[in-house]
Design a protein around this motif. Structure first.
Motif, PDB file in Angstrom:
ATOM      1  N   LEU A  15       0.863  -1.180   0.000  1.00  0.00           N
ATOM      2  CA  LEU A  15       0.000   0.000   0.000  1.00  0.00           C
ATOM      3  C   LEU A  15       0.899   1.229   0.000  1.00  0.00           C
ATOM      4  CD1 LEU A  15      -2.768   1.453   0.363  1.00  0.00           C
ATOM      5  CD2 LEU A  15      -2.394   1.251   2.844  1.00  0.00           C
ATOM      6  N   CYS A  16       0.763   2.073  -1.009  1.00  0.00           N
ATOM      7  CA  CYS A  16       1.555   3.301  -1.100  1.00  0.00           C
ATOM      8  C   CYS A  16       0.661   4.496  -0.807  1.00  0.00           C
ATOM      9  CB  CYS A  16       2.180   3.443  -2.485  1.00  0.00           C
ATOM     10  SG  CYS A  16       3.481   2.239  -2.830  1.00  0.00           S
ATOM     11  N   VAL A  17       0.974   5.212   0.252  1.00  0.00           N
ATOM     12  CA  VAL A  17       0.167   6.347   0.698  1.00  0.00           C
ATOM     13  C   VAL A  17       0.864   7.645   0.300  1.00  0.00           C
ATOM     14  CG1 VAL A  17      -0.873   7.508   2.682  1.00  0.00           C
ATOM     15  CG2 VAL A  17      -0.732   5.006   2.635  1.00  0.00           C
ATOM     16  N   THR A  18       0.198   8.420  -0.549  1.00  0.00           N
ATOM     17  CA  THR A  18       0.682   9.743  -0.946  1.00  0.00           C
ATOM     18  C   THR A  18      -0.325  10.758  -0.430  1.00  0.00           C
ATOM     19  OG1 THR A  18       1.644   8.810  -2.963  1.00  0.00           O
ATOM     20  CG2 THR A  18       1.396  11.190  -2.878  1.00  0.00           C
ATOM     21  N   LEU A  19       0.024  11.465   0.627  1.00  0.00           N
ATOM     22  CA  LEU A  19      -0.906  12.398   1.239  1.00  0.00           C
ATOM     23  C   LEU A  19      -1.114  13.643   0.389  1.00  0.00           C
ATOM     24  CD1 LEU A  19       0.403  12.138   4.909  1.00  0.00           C
ATOM     25  CD2 LEU A  19      -1.613  11.014   3.946  1.00  0.00           C
ATOM     26  N   ASN A  20      -0.121  13.991  -0.437  1.00  0.00           N
ATOM     27  CA  ASN A  20      -0.170  15.246  -1.181  1.00  0.00           C
ATOM     28  C   ASN A  20       0.286  15.020  -2.626  1.00  0.00           C
ATOM     29  OD1 ASN A  20      -0.685  17.989  -1.346  1.00  0.00           O
ATOM     30  ND2 ASN A  20       1.325  18.607  -0.595  1.00  0.00           N
ATOM     31  N   PRO A  21      -0.496  14.274  -3.426  1.00  0.00           N
ATOM     32  CA  PRO A  21      -0.077  13.967  -4.807  1.00  0.00           C
ATOM     33  C   PRO A  21      -0.088  15.218  -5.680  1.00  0.00           C
ATOM     34  CG  PRO A  21      -2.330  13.276  -4.451  1.00  0.00           C
ATOM     35  CD  PRO A  21      -1.817  13.725  -3.108  1.00  0.00           C
ATOM     36  N   ALA A  22       0.333  15.053  -6.927  1.00  0.00           N
ATOM     37  CA  ALA A  22       0.407  16.191  -7.837  1.00  0.00           C
ATOM     38  C   ALA A  22       0.354  15.715  -9.273  1.00  0.00           C
ATOM     39  CB  ALA A  22       1.704  16.970  -7.607  1.00  0.00           C
ATOM     40  N   GLY A  49       3.832  12.256  -7.401  1.00  0.00           N
ATOM     41  CA  GLY A  49       3.864  12.256  -5.950  1.00  0.00           C
ATOM     42  C   GLY A  49       4.728  11.081  -5.544  1.00  0.00           C
ATOM     43  N   LYS A  50       5.486  11.225  -4.461  1.00  0.00           N
ATOM     44  CA  LYS A  50       6.471  10.198  -4.099  1.00  0.00           C
ATOM     45  C   LYS A  50       5.860   8.798  -4.026  1.00  0.00           C
ATOM     46  CE  LYS A  50      10.216  12.544  -1.699  1.00  0.00           C
ATOM     47  NZ  LYS A  50      11.246  11.830  -2.483  1.00  0.00           N
ATOM     48  N   GLY A  51       4.736   8.669  -3.329  1.00  0.00           N
ATOM     49  CA  GLY A  51       4.127   7.344  -3.188  1.00  0.00           C
ATOM     50  C   GLY A  51       3.658   6.763  -4.500  1.00  0.00           C
ATOM     51  N   ILE A  52       3.175   7.624  -5.401  1.00  0.00           N
ATOM     52  CA  ILE A  52       2.737   7.149  -6.716  1.00  0.00           C
ATOM     53  C   ILE A  52       3.937   6.683  -7.533  1.00  0.00           C
ATOM     54  CG2 ILE A  52       1.681   7.859  -8.902  1.00  0.00           C
ATOM     55  CD1 ILE A  52      -0.140   9.713  -7.267  1.00  0.00           C
ATOM     56  N   ASN A  53       5.035   7.432  -7.477  1.00  0.00           N
ATOM     57  CA  ASN A  53       6.244   7.017  -8.193  1.00  0.00           C
ATOM     58  C   ASN A  53       6.770   5.681  -7.674  1.00  0.00           C
ATOM     59  OD1 ASN A  53       6.129   9.471  -9.592  1.00  0.00           O
ATOM     60  ND2 ASN A  53       7.511  10.489  -8.157  1.00  0.00           N
ATOM     61  N   VAL A  54       6.782   5.536  -6.349  1.00  0.00           N
ATOM     62  CA  VAL A  54       7.211   4.265  -5.752  1.00  0.00           C
ATOM     63  C   VAL A  54       6.305   3.131  -6.221  1.00  0.00           C
ATOM     64  CG1 VAL A  54       7.383   3.004  -3.560  1.00  0.00           C
ATOM     65  CG2 VAL A  54       8.287   5.334  -3.733  1.00  0.00           C
ATOM     66  N   ALA A 151       3.727  -4.597   2.888  1.00  0.00           N
ATOM     67  CA  ALA A 151       4.300  -3.379   3.458  1.00  0.00           C
ATOM     68  C   ALA A 151       3.442  -2.183   3.096  1.00  0.00           C
ATOM     69  CB  ALA A 151       5.729  -3.163   2.958  1.00  0.00           C
ATOM     70  N   VAL A 152       3.569  -1.138   3.916  1.00  0.00           N
ATOM     71  CA  VAL A 152       2.959   0.159   3.645  1.00  0.00           C
ATOM     72  C   VAL A 152       4.082   1.167   3.459  1.00  0.00           C
ATOM     73  CG1 VAL A 152       1.508   2.020   4.563  1.00  0.00           C
ATOM     74  CG2 VAL A 152       0.867  -0.379   4.951  1.00  0.00           C
ATOM     75  N   VAL A 153       3.974   1.976   2.422  1.00  0.00           N
ATOM     76  CA  VAL A 153       4.907   3.074   2.180  1.00  0.00           C
ATOM     77  C   VAL A 153       4.144   4.379   2.373  1.00  0.00           C
ATOM     78  CG1 VAL A 153       6.398   4.237   0.506  1.00  0.00           C
ATOM     79  CG2 VAL A 153       6.263   1.725   0.528  1.00  0.00           C
ATOM     80  N   TRP A 182       7.425   1.817   5.600  1.00  0.00           N
ATOM     81  CA  TRP A 182       8.571   2.583   5.124  1.00  0.00           C
ATOM     82  C   TRP A 182       8.151   4.037   4.969  1.00  0.00           C
ATOM     83  CZ3 TRP A 182      13.144   0.435   2.125  1.00  0.00           C
ATOM     84  CH2 TRP A 182      13.456  -0.865   2.550  1.00  0.00           C
ATOM     85  N   LEU A 183       9.029   4.944   5.389  1.00  0.00           N
ATOM     86  CA  LEU A 183       8.716   6.369   5.407  1.00  0.00           C
ATOM     87  C   LEU A 183       9.733   7.143   4.580  1.00  0.00           C
ATOM     88  CD1 LEU A 183       7.024   8.728   6.654  1.00  0.00           C
ATOM     89  CD2 LEU A 183       8.714   8.758   8.516  1.00  0.00           C
ATOM     90  N   ASP A 184       9.219   8.037   3.718  1.00  0.00           N
ATOM     91  CA  ASP A 184      10.092   8.914   2.937  1.00  0.00           C
ATOM     92  C   ASP A 184       9.456  10.301   2.886  1.00  0.00           C
ATOM     93  OD1 ASP A 184      12.016  10.024   1.351  1.00  0.00           O
ATOM     94  OD2 ASP A 184      11.516   8.895  -0.460  1.00  0.00           O
ATOM     95  N   THR A 185       9.885  11.166   3.812  1.00  0.00           N
ATOM     96  CA  THR A 185       9.391  12.530   3.849  1.00  0.00           C
ATOM     97  C   THR A 185      10.528  13.418   4.343  1.00  0.00           C
ATOM     98  OG1 THR A 185       7.571  13.921   4.646  1.00  0.00           O
ATOM     99  CG2 THR A 185       8.424  12.283   6.187  1.00  0.00           C
ATOM    100  N   SER A 186      10.225  14.638   4.769  1.00  0.00           N
ATOM    101  CA  SER A 186      11.294  15.548   5.163  1.00  0.00           C
ATOM    102  C   SER A 186      10.811  16.496   6.253  1.00  0.00           C
ATOM    103  CB  SER A 186      11.784  16.348   3.949  1.00  0.00           C
ATOM    104  OG  SER A 186      10.720  17.099   3.381  1.00  0.00           O
TER     105      SER A 186
END
Length: 347
Positions: A15-22, A49-54, A151-153, A182-186
């Motif tokens: 499951l890939c979660v993108t809170l703020n896609p574009a 959006g990062k999650g969509i790309n992943v 996994a959830v991203v 897995w987390l990828d933010t800033s």
């Protein structure tokens, strides 16, 4: 990694979660001259959006991938068409308004200028509905009896109305259910998420330096930061360190560094997302890898990330040059470093 490894991924839902896609508008220029009329030599509009790309990379590698997060109702058709084309299941929560457009200005020199929209306002009710969607996905995986092979991203920036504390609560929600996250933010979102902690992270060097409390200007400093992440409970800790390569640490294993061959850069926008996806792919396929397999996982992920910079969009696991890129990606084991940091110890 070979076709047999890819086929093993069929039983590994993500499951890939993108809170703020574009919608990403990538524009190619010879050079950007501020204040003047600039002529584009290419342009490309794509759901991102990062999650969509992943998710796109993971789906190409053979994983059944579900997408979630927040999507604007006003321009959802562009995303729905893309998800259908890429074979991704849509579990996005719709909110009022239009999903933002980000502009990427890429110059012939390789320099990229990003102009990112803020995103749509998300209220408490929408966030609660997203939590329910995540719970439903986890329930399905646990009902099928193999939660350790999914996994959830959670990746990307936060939209207006969503706090760093709420992001951390999503990480905690997943981890409490004994699912890898897995987390990828800033920024403050990364700081809050790391405190949970997640299962895997991939900050860049600058982001990790802020968390570690010291500049990461040497291998020793990078290893101290990675060791601190592992001691904090993170199972897969990665740093993307530019010309210094990609470093990977995990409990009970030696720290590895991969350096890809020098590439002609067209766009670096999706390179980090590609790296995360390929690393997660390797870990899902080989949850207890041997030392030799760890090297293969890192080599494959680093080479695929290098392939991604040669074109707009995420890396292509079917690219004919990928095998050559893997052959020219070097792997080394880093000598152990002291864990004590130069600054304040992390809590």
């Amino acid at each position: 990694m070979n076709d047999n490894t890819t086929r093993q991924a069929a039983g590994c839902p993500v499951l890939c979660v993108t809170l703020n896609p574009a919608l990403d508008m990538t524009i190619g220029l010879d050079s950007l001259v501020p204040g003047k009329v600039n002529r584009a030599r290419s342009h490309h509009l794509e759901a991102a959006g990062k999650g969509i790309n992943v998710a796109r990379v993971l789906a190409t590698l053979g994983h059944p991938v579900t997408l979630s997060g927040f999507l604007g109702a006003d321009n959802q058709a562009d995303f729905e068409a893309a998800f259908a084309e890429w074979g991704l299941s849509d579990a996005f929560e719709r909110v009022a308004g239009a999903t933002r457009i980000n502009v990427k200005l890429g110059e012939a020199s390789g320099r990229v200028t990003d102009i990112n929209g803020a995103g749509m306002q998300v209220d408490e009710a929408a966030f609660t509905r997203l939590e329910a969607r995540i719970d439903d996905w986890i329930d399905r995986q646990q009902a099928e009896g193999s939660p350790e092979r999914c996994a959830v991203v959670i990746a990307g920036s936060l939209p207006p109305g969503v706090s760093s504390e709420q992001l951390a609560s999503l990480v905690q929600r997943v981890r409490t259910r004994h699912i890898a996250c897995w987390l990828d933010t800033s920024g403050t979102a990364l700081e809050a998420g790391l405190a949970v902690p997640p299962s895997g992270v991939k900050p860049n060097e600058q982001e990790l330096a802020l968390w570690a409390g010291e500049p990461l200007e040497s291998d020793a400093a990078r290893q101290r930061a990675l060791a601190s992440l592992v001691e904090h409970g993170i199972e897969q800790a990665l740093i993307s360190a530019g010309p210094e390569g990609v470093l990977w640490a995990s409990p009970g294993a030696e720290t590895l560094r991969a350096r890809p061959p020098r590439m002609r850069v067209v766009s670096t926008v999706c390179a980090g997302d590609t790296l995360l996806a390929a690393m997660l792919h390797g870990v899902l396929c080989h949850p207890t890898p041997t030392a030799a397999m760890r090297e293969r996982i890192l080599r494959h992920a680093t080479a695929l990330s290098a392939e991604a910079v040669t074109h707009p969009g995420p890396g292509n696991p079917a690219a004919p040059e990928l095998e050559t890129l893997q052959q020219h990606t070097s792997i080394e084991t880093l000598a152990s470093a002291e864990v004590a940091t130069a600054g304040e110890p992390r809590p």
